[in-house]
Design a protein around this motif. Structure first.
Motif, mmCIF file in Angstrom:
data_model
loop_
_atom_site.group_PDB
_atom_site.id
_atom_site.type_symbol
_atom_site.label_atom_id
_atom_site.label_comp_id
_atom_site.label_asym_id
_atom_site.label_seq_id
_atom_site.Cartn_x
_atom_site.Cartn_y
_atom_site.Cartn_z
ATOM 1 N N THR A 193 0.804 -1.232 0.000
ATOM 2 C CA THR A 193 0.000 0.000 0.000
ATOM 3 C C THR A 193 0.834 1.279 0.000
ATOM 4 O O THR A 193 0.428 2.282 -0.585
ATOM 5 C CB THR A 193 -0.908 0.053 1.243
ATOM 6 O OG1 THR A 193 -0.077 0.004 2.436
ATOM 7 C CG2 THR A 193 -1.891 -1.107 1.254
ATOM 8 N N HIS A 194 1.971 1.269 0.707
ATOM 9 C CA HIS A 194 2.802 2.479 0.757
ATOM 10 C C HIS A 194 4.198 2.142 1.278
ATOM 11 O O HIS A 194 4.450 1.020 1.716
ATOM 12 C CB HIS A 194 2.135 3.594 1.577
ATOM 13 C CG HIS A 194 1.997 3.329 3.048
ATOM 14 N ND1 HIS A 194 1.217 2.326 3.562
ATOM 15 C CD2 HIS A 194 2.552 3.958 4.138
ATOM 16 C CE1 HIS A 194 1.280 2.344 4.880
ATOM 17 N NE2 HIS A 194 2.081 3.317 5.266
ATOM 18 N N HIS A 195 5.092 3.126 1.217
ATOM 19 C CA HIS A 195 6.522 2.833 1.360
ATOM 20 C C HIS A 195 7.038 2.724 2.785
ATOM 21 O O HIS A 195 8.218 2.410 2.984
ATOM 22 C CB HIS A 195 7.340 3.895 0.606
ATOM 23 C CG HIS A 195 7.275 5.276 1.198
ATOM 24 N ND1 HIS A 195 8.048 5.650 2.267
ATOM 25 C CD2 HIS A 195 6.531 6.374 0.889
ATOM 26 C CE1 HIS A 195 7.794 6.919 2.572
ATOM 27 N NE2 HIS A 195 6.863 7.382 1.750
ATOM 28 N N HIS A 196 6.224 2.986 3.795
ATOM 29 C CA HIS A 196 6.752 2.955 5.170
ATOM 30 C C HIS A 196 7.296 1.573 5.538
ATOM 31 O O HIS A 196 6.739 0.553 5.151
ATOM 32 C CB HIS A 196 5.674 3.390 6.169
ATOM 33 C CG HIS A 196 5.402 4.862 6.131
ATOM 34 N ND1 HIS A 196 4.228 5.420 6.575
ATOM 35 C CD2 HIS A 196 6.166 5.889 5.686
ATOM 36 C CE1 HIS A 196 4.286 6.744 6.415
ATOM 37 N NE2 HIS A 196 5.449 7.049 5.875
ATOM 38 N N ILE A 197 8.360 1.595 6.347
ATOM 39 C CA ILE A 197 9.113 0.383 6.674
ATOM 40 C C ILE A 197 8.228 -0.694 7.301
ATOM 41 O O ILE A 197 8.413 -1.889 7.050
ATOM 42 C CB ILE A 197 10.335 0.731 7.579
ATOM 43 C CG1 ILE A 197 11.255 -0.457 7.750
ATOM 44 C CG2 ILE A 197 9.913 1.277 8.917
ATOM 45 C CD1 ILE A 197 12.075 -0.813 6.537
ATOM 46 N N ASP A 198 7.234 -0.271 8.104
ATOM 47 C CA ASP A 198 6.385 -1.262 8.783
ATOM 48 C C ASP A 198 5.371 -1.901 7.828
ATOM 49 O O ASP A 198 4.544 -2.705 8.245
ATOM 50 C CB ASP A 198 5.671 -0.641 9.995
ATOM 51 C CG ASP A 198 4.776 0.525 9.630
ATOM 52 O OD1 ASP A 198 5.231 1.411 8.887
ATOM 53 O OD2 ASP A 198 3.612 0.547 10.074
ATOM 54 N N HIS A 199 5.455 -1.558 6.534
ATOM 55 C CA HIS A 199 4.580 -2.174 5.531
ATOM 56 C C HIS A 199 5.370 -2.877 4.419
ATOM 57 O O HIS A 199 4.784 -3.573 3.600
ATOM 58 C CB HIS A 199 3.640 -1.114 4.926
ATOM 59 C CG HIS A 199 2.738 -0.521 5.957
ATOM 60 N ND1 HIS A 199 1.417 -0.882 6.102
ATOM 61 C CD2 HIS A 199 2.989 0.372 6.949
ATOM 62 C CE1 HIS A 199 0.887 -0.224 7.133
ATOM 63 N NE2 HIS A 199 1.823 0.545 7.658
ATOM 64 N N VAL A 200 6.689 -2.657 4.395
ATOM 65 C CA VAL A 200 7.493 -3.212 3.289
ATOM 66 C C VAL A 200 8.685 -4.057 3.743
ATOM 67 O O VAL A 200 9.346 -4.690 2.918
ATOM 68 C CB VAL A 200 8.046 -2.090 2.362
ATOM 69 C CG1 VAL A 200 6.915 -1.216 1.839
ATOM 70 C CG2 VAL A 200 9.087 -1.223 3.078
ATOM 71 N N GLY A 207 -2.060 11.284 1.252
ATOM 72 C CA GLY A 207 -2.178 12.037 2.495
ATOM 73 C C GLY A 207 -1.188 11.523 3.517
ATOM 74 O O GLY A 207 -0.227 12.213 3.874
ATOM 75 N N HIS A 208 -1.398 10.288 3.974
ATOM 76 C CA HIS A 208 -0.445 9.660 4.903
ATOM 77 C C HIS A 208 0.910 9.591 4.201
ATOM 78 O O HIS A 208 1.922 10.056 4.720
ATOM 79 C CB HIS A 208 -0.968 8.275 5.277
ATOM 80 C CG HIS A 208 -0.068 7.498 6.176
ATOM 81 N ND1 HIS A 208 0.187 7.865 7.475
ATOM 82 C CD2 HIS A 208 0.636 6.361 5.964
ATOM 83 C CE1 HIS A 208 1.017 6.982 8.020
ATOM 84 N NE2 HIS A 208 1.310 6.067 7.126
ATOM 85 N N THR A 209 0.925 9.011 2.989
ATOM 86 C CA THR A 209 2.020 9.227 2.038
ATOM 87 C C THR A 209 1.357 9.687 0.739
ATOM 88 O O THR A 209 0.171 9.452 0.538
ATOM 89 C CB THR A 209 2.853 7.952 1.767
ATOM 90 O OG1 THR A 209 2.011 6.984 1.114
ATOM 91 C CG2 THR A 209 3.416 7.358 3.059
ATOM 92 N N ALA A 253 -4.924 -0.136 4.933
ATOM 93 C CA ALA A 253 -3.609 0.198 5.513
ATOM 94 C C ALA A 253 -3.690 1.450 6.381
ATOM 95 O O ALA A 253 -4.520 1.503 7.283
ATOM 96 C CB ALA A 253 -2.547 0.317 4.428
ATOM 97 N N ASP A 254 -2.884 2.486 6.088
ATOM 98 C CA ASP A 254 -2.846 3.654 6.962
ATOM 99 C C ASP A 254 -3.652 4.830 6.401
ATOM 100 O O ASP A 254 -3.518 5.965 6.857
ATOM 101 C CB ASP A 254 -1.385 4.076 7.221
ATOM 102 C CG ASP A 254 -0.614 3.000 7.979
ATOM 103 O OD1 ASP A 254 -1.227 1.985 8.378
ATOM 104 O OD2 ASP A 254 0.604 3.166 8.168
ATOM 105 N N ALA A 255 -4.521 4.549 5.413
ATOM 106 C CA ALA A 255 -5.379 5.602 4.869
ATOM 107 C C ALA A 255 -6.643 5.759 5.699
ATOM 108 O O ALA A 255 -7.145 6.874 5.874
ATOM 109 C CB ALA A 255 -5.747 5.295 3.415
HETATM 110 ZN ZN ZN Z 1 2.408 4.197 7.297
#
Ligand code: ZN
Ligand code: FE
Length: 255
Positions: free
Chosen positions: A55-62, A113-115, A132-134
């Motif tokens: 969903t997005h590039h943050h470390i806790d998701h990739v 928004g979040h990313t 995810a974080d949206a």
């Molecule tokens: Zn995030």
């Protein structure tokens, strides 16, 4: 045949998800928070990982992408707009694209928004939204990269999905979201009911995820940025809903 969703905790307060297409046996991880947690969930179900949807590039998701690719040779699908920030993406997708996992289809929505490049995956047939974080239960992700107007537009698109939709978000933040929501929208009966339910679930050590989108539309202040009482709370009566959304987001940041 149906799509089976497996929900499991990962890291400190992340959720990991596996989606399994019964017809073909293909299994996707939604985001890659933690190798060990994902492998444990696969083993418990007896499933083999074939795909990873990011969903997005943050470390806790990739973070687990490299390990899982090495172990399973899984195909990795992720946001086109964050291709330069994520290692190991095979297929790049954006707004309006359809991702297939076996016979199961996931529609991609852009939720900046979040990313800035954050995307979510919606399976209409089963009524599953992986946000995810949206979008969280009673909240939204912190606005790290975006601006209020486009973030509100993305969230509003999710609000247009059917009430029966089950939402699977990235973190267990519901109790703290409830405390903030009650502070700005104290007379909201739907919010009071959800907050009580969340307290009971957490006291029993249970997750508040997945959550019903229809109930969240009535209780989540970020999905109610166009409600007159919230504009009034921030002294913004008559203002654009995007501006109210920004005020709510700022309020949560400093709560
Ligand atoms: Zn995030
Ligand atoms: Fe996260």
């Amino acid at each position: 045949m149906a799509l089976i969703v497996d929900v499991f905790p990962a890291r400190d307060d992340n959720y990991g998800y596996l989606v399994h297409d019964e017809a073909t046996g293909r299994t996707a991880a939604i985001d890659a928070p933690e190798t060990a947690a994902i492998e444990k969930a696969l083993k418990a179900r007896g499933w083999t990982l074939t795909d990873i949807l990011i969903t997005h590039h943050h470390i806790d998701h990739v973070e687990a992408i490299a390990d899982l690719k090495a172990s399973y040779g899984a195909r990795v699908v992720g946001p086109k707009a964050e291709a330069d920030k994520i290692e190991g993406l095979d297929d790049l997708v954006g707004e309006g694209d359809i991702v297939s996992v076996g016979d199961a289809k996931f529609e991609v929505f852009a939720t900046p928004g979040h990313t800035l490049g954050h995307i979510v995956f919606y399976n209409a047939e089963g009524g599953h939204l992986f946000s995810a974080d949206a979008l969280f239960s009673l909240g939204v992700g912190r606005m790290f990269e975006g601006t209020p107007g486009p973030m509100w537009d993305g969230v509003k698109r999710l609000r247009d999905l059917p009430d029966a939709t089950l939402v699977y978000c990235g973190h267990e933040y519901t109790a703290s979201n409830a405390r903030f929501a009650l502070s700005i929208d104290p007379n909201n009966a739907a919010l009071q009911a959800r907050a009580a339910e969340v307290t009971a679930l957490r006291d029993a050590g249970k997750p508040t995820i997945p959550f019903n989108l229809g109930e969240d539309k009535k209780a989540n202040p970020f999905l109610r940025a166009d409600a007159p009482e919230l504009a009034q709370f921030y002294g913004l009566s008559g203002a654009d809903a995007g501006e109210v959304f920004g005020a709510i987001r700022k309020g949560k940041d400093t709560f």
